[in-house]
Design an enzyme around this catalytic site. Structure first.
Site, PDB file in Angstrom:
ATOM      1  N   ARG A   1      49.551  87.443 -57.162  1.00 51.35           N
ATOM      2  CA  ARG A   1      49.823  87.190 -58.583  1.00 51.35           C
ATOM      3  C   ARG A   1      50.939  88.042 -59.168  1.00 51.35           C
ATOM      4  O   ARG A   1      51.800  87.520 -59.872  1.00 51.35           O
ATOM      5  CB  ARG A   1      48.528  87.358 -59.401  1.00 51.35           C
ATOM      6  CG  ARG A   1      47.413  86.402 -58.980  1.00 51.35           C
ATOM      7  CD  ARG A   1      47.856  84.965 -59.094  1.00 51.35           C
ATOM      8  NE  ARG A   1      46.939  84.061 -58.425  1.00 51.35           N
ATOM      9  CZ  ARG A   1      47.297  83.185 -57.480  1.00 51.35           C
ATOM     10  NH1 ARG A   1      48.560  83.106 -57.078  1.00 51.35           N
ATOM     11  NH2 ARG A   1      46.414  82.379 -56.947  1.00 51.35           N
TER      12      ARG A   1
ATOM     13  N   ASP B   1      42.923  84.527 -62.675  1.00 49.40           N
ATOM     14  CA  ASP B   1      44.378  84.464 -62.593  1.00 49.40           C
ATOM     15  C   ASP B   1      45.052  84.431 -63.952  1.00 49.40           C
ATOM     16  O   ASP B   1      46.136  84.985 -64.122  1.00 49.40           O
ATOM     17  CB  ASP B   1      44.796  83.251 -61.751  1.00 49.40           C
ATOM     18  CG  ASP B   1      44.521  83.508 -60.278  1.00 49.40           C
ATOM     19  OD1 ASP B   1      44.408  84.676 -59.887  1.00 49.40           O
ATOM     20  OD2 ASP B   1      44.437  82.528 -59.510  1.00 49.40           O
TER      21      ASP B   1
ATOM     22  N   SER C   1      38.020  74.489 -54.763  1.00 53.45           N
ATOM     23  CA  SER C   1      39.209  75.052 -55.362  1.00 53.45           C
ATOM     24  C   SER C   1      39.797  76.033 -54.352  1.00 53.45           C
ATOM     25  O   SER C   1      39.166  77.024 -54.006  1.00 53.45           O
ATOM     26  CB  SER C   1      38.799  75.757 -56.666  1.00 53.45           C
ATOM     27  OG  SER C   1      39.885  76.437 -57.198  1.00 53.45           O
TER      28      SER C   1
END
Lengths: 398, 398, 398, 398
Positions: free
Chosen positions: B94, B123, B174
């Site tokens: 990230r 996130d 996911s």
């Protein structure tokens, strides 16, 4: 009557040689005291040897239940390890043995306690710390720090002079053993540029590990495992059953270069099959019962407790306070964990707890009953404020 | 010309839907910006989709080398994990993506940055923390916190209204993916009373793990792996090679109930084969190169760094200071570790370092050049003094 | 009958305005609930005002004893501070108030709880965390996060519209007060480039501090102060007496730039005269009753507990576990400390404990009954071994 | 030519007696080496005495600048203290002296190093740890661990036998002194049931403290104080000026029961006026330049560094890593602090930094440009989620 010296006797070469050596060098009577934590040969054999070597008396006490109940279990509850890997199987037996020896020595008004640990390892420190705390008025005799013998061969020779034929018995490794674990050090293990021979080093662990897999369920109450596969069991039985299971599958090997209390690095190979399974099950439960902040603090405290145990500080206000932390933290550490045990591997199949903080309907990205997505607008606005302020400062000034 | 919004684009359903939604709801031009950390479909495909959905411009940057060099490697050097188990594969990507997006947005004087992360996960916090720090003057648009869509189905329907047929595509989980790891969450994983189907969940890990074993040598310099099996390699190649190796043997699976930054517990299954091997090799080296006190402090700092990375605080003075600690601590973390990789298992075969503190001739019980046994008499006398004083107090007063 | 909303009422401007505002905006009955921790004006005055503003009922409970017994004392025992300086006087009152409100609200089957804390400070988080834990089914109304008023002036105007003349009352600072402490923030304190006017900011602390000095003796049992100058006293009386004493001498001022839970730095001036004296006395006793290792672990735990209290996590398994640590650690924290209180200064005159680990005959350089000098030869030989090994490595390799 | 022994010479009774004792007991030449950290009598006097006692050579090196620059300043930057109170003035001088002695001894190919520290205190451990690291091949001679003298009187008698008349000189306390601090222990200080006589114990601190007050401004750059009252100054001058100032006002007294490395508790009275002022100024700046999370981690690291310094581990990878942390953390620790120094008290008047994170317009309750009040609705909703989940669990299950 002479002064009494209680010797923590194991029947091995060192403590056997110590009996006549004490008698020769001090004007005392020696009582050979044995406390079984799962490490001892048959009582008869021990007794015969001790008396033959000159002990005035021989005492044998069973201590395995207390060992697992009062020492191993609080340690497991705390998740204690040393240097990430070692489950402290040797270290955790020391305070129990020390406490039993101290209590017995006091009951006999002994003036001396003797032990067979060398001056280079950890155990002499663990024993002597415990005795300093538990019986500060009794003098400790540690022959390895006094005599000039420096090897097994020399001890065997000495025993021959007192009429005891020890046998050639080439012992490749220095072994420690109890209900909870088995370890080896010394010998060719000292060359860390090479691995070890499983056949020669391991005894608990099957070299040909089972190739199938099996499930095992653990029921945990306040951090203690109370049932295996639906059957209520004593702590000792839990550890024994998990050991049997883990051994077959090659679980719980640890090959570590640790650092002794005295700053000397040494290599040890540990077999702790049951402890490894128990540790993983408890961890799986902590992950659902403890908030992450509690979990993270507990990580620090586990490390602290691990070092206290390793260093021989079990009997201290310091250890009690850390144990007080875990006792409180474990009040709601209750539930069931199902594990899959396969060849050299371990996997959590399920975990449940009446105190679980896991809430799938809150976690799921596919539903949002609490309307969290929208609340997140205000949430991150404020949560990122301090980064924003740091960023503005950086932009403006640096 | 309109104000510009840079969208962190991945080509997935969420960020695809965001392109037309931004254009409909704001008076802005959208630039779809892609930064490949090993997660993206082919550039062409991405570009075509983005432009078709109305993006004014499409940008694609390769970032895998920087990712492994500047993010994964310092994290591995620090031994960072989250809650003991998770190697932070999603979290560590990230800050890199955020930094690239911020730099690009600044270069275009963009007024807005948009992202596709929901308001329930980690996130959105990681991205927004990083942008607050890196570009505090740019406004962030997080559509998931604004629009009313609440599921994949609704997004697919919306895309249909702007002429994009997304296909039925039932996505069971996911998924997050990059050079370093692959993870799944959601779907039937949300029921922690059951394990997962390896066939359905895992992609990197062979379901039929290799049953033989193989050795791999890692050369480490100052905490960075620089050679595999004697061959010098870039960080990215090291990670790729270790991933291949670990995948075959089923190394590096993690099935954890973690707790998100927002306090919601969630379950994730992570595949980090190469990272797991690297972590173990580094640990083996630390055990011989670091004193136990440094090792133990580093355990706390690893945990701290792990939380900083997980929580999205990579860009902060706080993280820099922790990194400063590890940079210094790793100056002598240099040597070679040989591992045996077998089915679902990993074993250290040898470890060597020019800076090793392991000294077999000092450790051995069979020799005593330094005359430690006798010195131990004075040593434990003083070392156990504080226990003695505690013990005398206890005897006298309690 | 309408749904009930229990308002945590203090009689101040904010909570006074909230009564009519709640009635206007919700279809509910408001019960004004007061819980006195030493902060409240006379009950009559409060009652009259609340009823006049439309409250259906007014409740007043005394809570000072519980406050000091169950909240302040465990905090003091733990040595908790925030950022080295702040003795947490505001924070520690919040869980008590929250618990009383929650219990009362449950007893009335209230659907709502309301509070007057703004959205920028700490207290809204502390209250709402506590209520989330204590009464998760009751909905919280926080008017400051809803209405558009943004200043005292606007609230005064609003109150005028409902017939309440609040008076000009220019309040220079935002004040918090309870049995344990008094604090100011806001107003010209927000300019940290300047100090504050003692005359305007301080109320507990004499501006002309006494220039003489006086002694005070504190008897402590298991971490609780039980006597002052030989007189047994309740916790509340201890704190009140120490406050009187400290105030005269200007003890316990703290002018800090702290960081709120939300990441905003703010400046506060705290008067905690009695708490400061108690903290120092406890510290003096810990220095003789705790080993340095326990003391050092307790330093970390004090910091942890301080943050938990500051952040409003009093009610949590996490706090309970930390409290469990201190409860255990304080079992032998018993003794007497004599302090000299002088103008703005504090000095330990003597400290004694039946559990003292201080042993002058061991410490002294002028005697050596234990023959420590000679034992030190072996002691340092082994103690410095790890430095020697590091040194040899350095010489050989670097 | 004989083997050389370098003696760390201070001119005091112990090291004076050691010169002839070494010559009598070893076949060596003694070089008396002095390294001035602000503790020594005039060079001439020292030289004359050493040579008269038989030293082959006398060496005197000035080390005050290096002491403050390279040892005191990094320690202050790190905020290190021992057991909350002691600013480590004795401990921090030891590694410097050890390093100078080691370097000199190596330059002369000395086979031996000797020191005058007893076997009961801390300094023998600090010196010997440092030398083990810095010159592992040089043998250390510690006469106090060898000879049978046990008091000052016996040493004086011994010196008389070699023709040195030491004088009656009844020394009430064992004093340590350097540029940074002065300390006393021993004598009647060993009775902790009584305070000390200021007139007899203190030398740096005025007994009649100034009753006025004065301001002093400190400019700090990256954690180093570089200006006082607008004047650029060397570290040594800063410390000297602050010492003068603090002494007049009675700042910086510490009367502690500490625990020595060997586990013996002992009482010390420390005068560190300048260090106390510097510590407070740095803390005031940290409170505005560091996020609370960094501040809190730094609290742990300060404690760690304090223990490392106290324990004599300055030269170690461990200390270097901690120093690496603070070096990084202090990059933006830059600004100006204005203090008011009054009788026995210290107050921060103002603090400013180009890197300040304090933003009054954000903190203020009277304005809300960022619209934080309303954002707080979503913020606390999510922030309190984990408490809510804990609370629901508690309600449901317990």
């Amino acid at each position: 009557m002479k002064n009494v010296c209680v010797l923590a006797y194991s029947g091995g070469l060192d403590t056997s040689a110590i009996i006549p050596w004490l008698i020769e060098n001090y004007d005392i009577d020696v009582i050979a005291y044995c406390c079984n934590v799962g490490n001892l040969p048959p009582e008869n054999e021990l007794k015969e040897r001790a008396l033959k070597l000159g002990a005035r008396e021989f005492i044998y006490e069973e201590a395995q239940d207390e060992f697992v109940n009062d020492f191993v279990y609080p340690m497991l509850r705390a998740g204690a390890k040393y240097l990430d890997d070692y489950l402290l199987g040797t270290a955790i037996a020391r305070p129990l043995i020390a406490a039993r020896v101290a209590a017995f020595a006091k009951s006999r008004q002994a003036k001396f306690i003797a032990h067979g640990a060398t001056g280079k390892g950890n155990d002499h420190i663990r024993f002597e710390r415990a005795w300093a705390y538990l019986c500060p008025d009794i003098k400790i005799i540690a022959p390895w720090k006094i005599w000039d013998y420096r090897s097994r061969e020399e001890l065997i020779k000495y025993l021959a002079t007192v009429g005891m034929n020890w046998g050639a018995g080439n012992k490749a490794y220095s072994v420690d053993l109890n209900t909870f674990h088995r370890s080896c050090e010394g010998g060719d293990l000292e060359d860390i540029r090479h691995s070890y021979s499983e056949a020669e080093v391991l005894e608990w662990t099957s070299v040909d590990v089972k190739q199938t897999s099996t499930e095992v369920s653990l029921v945990i109450e306040s951090g203690k495992i109370v049932q295996l596969d639906g059957k209520a069991m004593s702590p000792k039985s839990v550890v024994e059953e998990l050991n049997k299971l883990g051994s077959k599958y090659g679980i719980g090997l640890c090959d570590i270069v640790e650092e002794r209390i005295n700053g000397i690095k040494s290599r040890g190979v540990y077999e702790t099959p049951g402890g490894t399974i128990a540790h993983e099950a408890l961890k799986a439960l902590k992950q659902i019962c403890w908030s992450r902040e509690l979990y993270q603090l507990a990580q620090s405290m586990s490390r602290e407790f691990g070092q206290l145990i390793y260093d021989g500080h079990w009997f201290s206000d310091h250890s009690s306070a850390v144990d007080g932390f875990f006792k409180s933290a474990s009040k709601k550490l209750t539930g069931e964990v199902l594990l899959l045990i396969g060849p050299r591997s371990l996997r959590v199949l399920s975990r449940q707890s009446p105190f679980s903080l896991y809430r799938p309907e809150v976690a799921s990205f596919e539903s949002d009953q609490l309307d969290i997505h929208k609340a997140a607008m205000g949430y991150t606005k404020i949560l990122t404020l301090s980064s924003l302020i740091q960023g503005q400062r950086a932009e403006a000034k640096v």
